[in-house]
Design a protein around this motif. Structure first.
Motif, PDB file in Angstrom:
ATOM      1  N   VAL A 105       0.865  -1.181   0.000  1.00 30.64           N
ATOM      2  CA  VAL A 105       0.000   0.000   0.000  1.00 30.64           C
ATOM      3  C   VAL A 105       0.899   1.227   0.000  1.00 30.64           C
ATOM      4  CG1 VAL A 105      -1.759   1.277   1.270  1.00 30.64           C
ATOM      5  CG2 VAL A 105      -1.802  -1.214   1.263  1.00 30.64           C
TER       6      VAL A 105
ATOM      7  N   SER B  74       0.847   5.573  -0.827  1.00 29.64           N
ATOM      8  CA  SER B  74       0.061   6.765  -1.072  1.00 29.64           C
ATOM      9  C   SER B  74       0.866   7.760  -1.901  1.00 29.64           C
ATOM     10  CB  SER B  74      -0.323   7.399   0.266  1.00 29.64           C
ATOM     11  OG  SER B  74      -1.008   8.607   0.057  1.00 29.64           O
TER      12      SER B  74
ATOM     13  N   LYS C  81      -9.419   7.162   1.606  1.00 26.98           N
ATOM     14  CA  LYS C  81      -8.795   6.563   0.427  1.00 26.98           C
ATOM     15  C   LYS C  81      -7.753   5.527   0.844  1.00 26.98           C
ATOM     16  CE  LYS C  81      -7.849   9.442  -2.897  1.00 26.98           C
ATOM     17  NZ  LYS C  81      -7.136  10.477  -3.696  1.00 26.98           N
ATOM     18  N   ARG C  82      -6.950   5.853   1.833  1.00 28.66           N
ATOM     19  CA  ARG C  82      -5.938   4.899   2.311  1.00 28.66           C
ATOM     20  C   ARG C  82      -6.599   3.658   2.893  1.00 28.66           C
ATOM     21  NH1 ARG C  82      -1.211   8.521   5.218  1.00 28.66           N
ATOM     22  NH2 ARG C  82      -0.611   9.644   3.343  1.00 28.66           N
TER      23      ARG C  82
ATOM     24  N   GLN D 112      -9.454   2.344   2.040  1.00 27.51           N
ATOM     25  CA  GLN D 112      -9.931   1.524   0.928  1.00 27.51           C
ATOM     26  C   GLN D 112      -8.773   0.810   0.230  1.00 27.51           C
ATOM     27  OE1 GLN D 112     -13.128   0.771   0.361  1.00 27.51           O
ATOM     28  NE2 GLN D 112     -13.471   1.983   2.200  1.00 27.51           N
ATOM     29  N   MET D 113      -7.635   1.480   0.106  1.00 29.46           N
ATOM     30  CA  MET D 113      -6.453   0.852  -0.485  1.00 29.46           C
ATOM     31  C   MET D 113      -6.019  -0.347   0.358  1.00 29.46           C
ATOM     32  SD  MET D 113      -4.328   4.348  -1.467  1.00 29.46           S
ATOM     33  CE  MET D 113      -2.741   3.571  -1.348  1.00 29.46           C
TER      34      MET D 113
ATOM     35  N   LYS E  77      -8.490  -3.276  -0.072  1.00 28.65           N
ATOM     36  CA  LYS E  77      -8.302  -3.910  -1.373  1.00 28.65           C
ATOM     37  C   LYS E  77      -7.041  -4.774  -1.383  1.00 28.65           C
ATOM     38  CE  LYS E  77      -7.888  -2.933  -6.283  1.00 28.65           C
ATOM     39  NZ  LYS E  77      -7.777  -1.907  -7.309  1.00 28.65           N
ATOM     40  N   SER E  78      -5.944  -4.240  -0.877  1.00 23.99           N
ATOM     41  CA  SER E  78      -4.690  -5.008  -0.838  1.00 23.99           C
ATOM     42  C   SER E  78      -4.839  -6.250   0.031  1.00 23.99           C
ATOM     43  CB  SER E  78      -3.543  -4.144  -0.325  1.00 23.99           C
ATOM     44  OG  SER E  78      -3.200  -3.171  -1.272  1.00 23.99           O
TER      45      SER E  78
END
Length: 186
Positions: A78, A80, A156-157, A159-160, A163-164
């Motif tokens: 992850v 950013s 946003k982080r 959600q990242m 997902k990861s």
């Protein structure tokens, strides 16, 4: 039997425990880089706890994990792209390095056009000041815009990370001839 999908509530607890989204610091993209390492935990309802390992520490896990597992973790790190600025406490903003202000403003313009308009239209200057003290009312709109950017970037982080974690978990569950209970670090 291990679950097919990750538990996002558990990941939220793991994020809170690690403090990676609570930090007041926003840093250049080579600094906010985490590898998600699933570990076995007796205290978790599904038995999985997620560690957020920085780039300086990830190599120590290479010895503990099967090479295939390490490769999967490495693929779904992850990272950013947020430029650096510091929010040191409520209503007090300080942009990390004055030379970086144009980069920060450009990033805001590209990613948060509504907040960029606020920054351009309020305050005695037409760009980000180097420092905004909480007593300075003339920058209230800019402080609010930066606070909203911070809130949206945390989402946003998050959600990242979800997902990861799901990608890692799905690939781990597809590995042949492996007992994840034996291979994950404890």
């Amino acid at each position: 039997m291990l679950p097919a999908r990750i538990n996002t509530a558990q990941i939220d607890d793991d994020m809170n425990r690690s403090g990676i989204l609570i930090s007041d610091y926003w840093v250049w993209n080579d600094k906010f880089l985490y590898y998600l390492v699933p570990t076995l935990s007796i205290s978790q309802s599904d038995g999985i706890q997620w560690l957020f390992v920085d780039s300086d520490t990830i190599e120590s896990y290479r010895k503990q994990l099967d090479e295939r597992i390490f490769d999967i973790i490495n693929r779904y790190k992850v990272q950013s792209n947020v430029p650096g600025f510091l929010i040191s406490k409520a209503n007090f903003y300080f942009c990390s390095i004055p030379a970086d202000l144009p980069c920060l403003e450009e990033w805001i313009r590209e990613n948060y056009p509504e907040q960029y308009e606020v920054i351009q239209n309020f305050g005695p200057r037409q760009h980000l000041p180097k420092r905004i003290d909480h007593h300075d009312g003339k920058y209230a709109e800019i402080k609010q815009a930066l606070s909203e950017i911070q809130r949206l970037e945390r989402l946003k982080r998050k959600q990242m990370i979800y997902k990861s974690a799901q990608q890692i978990w799905a690939e781990l569950n597809e590995l042949d001839n492996m007992n994840l209970l034996e291979l994950l670090p404890r």
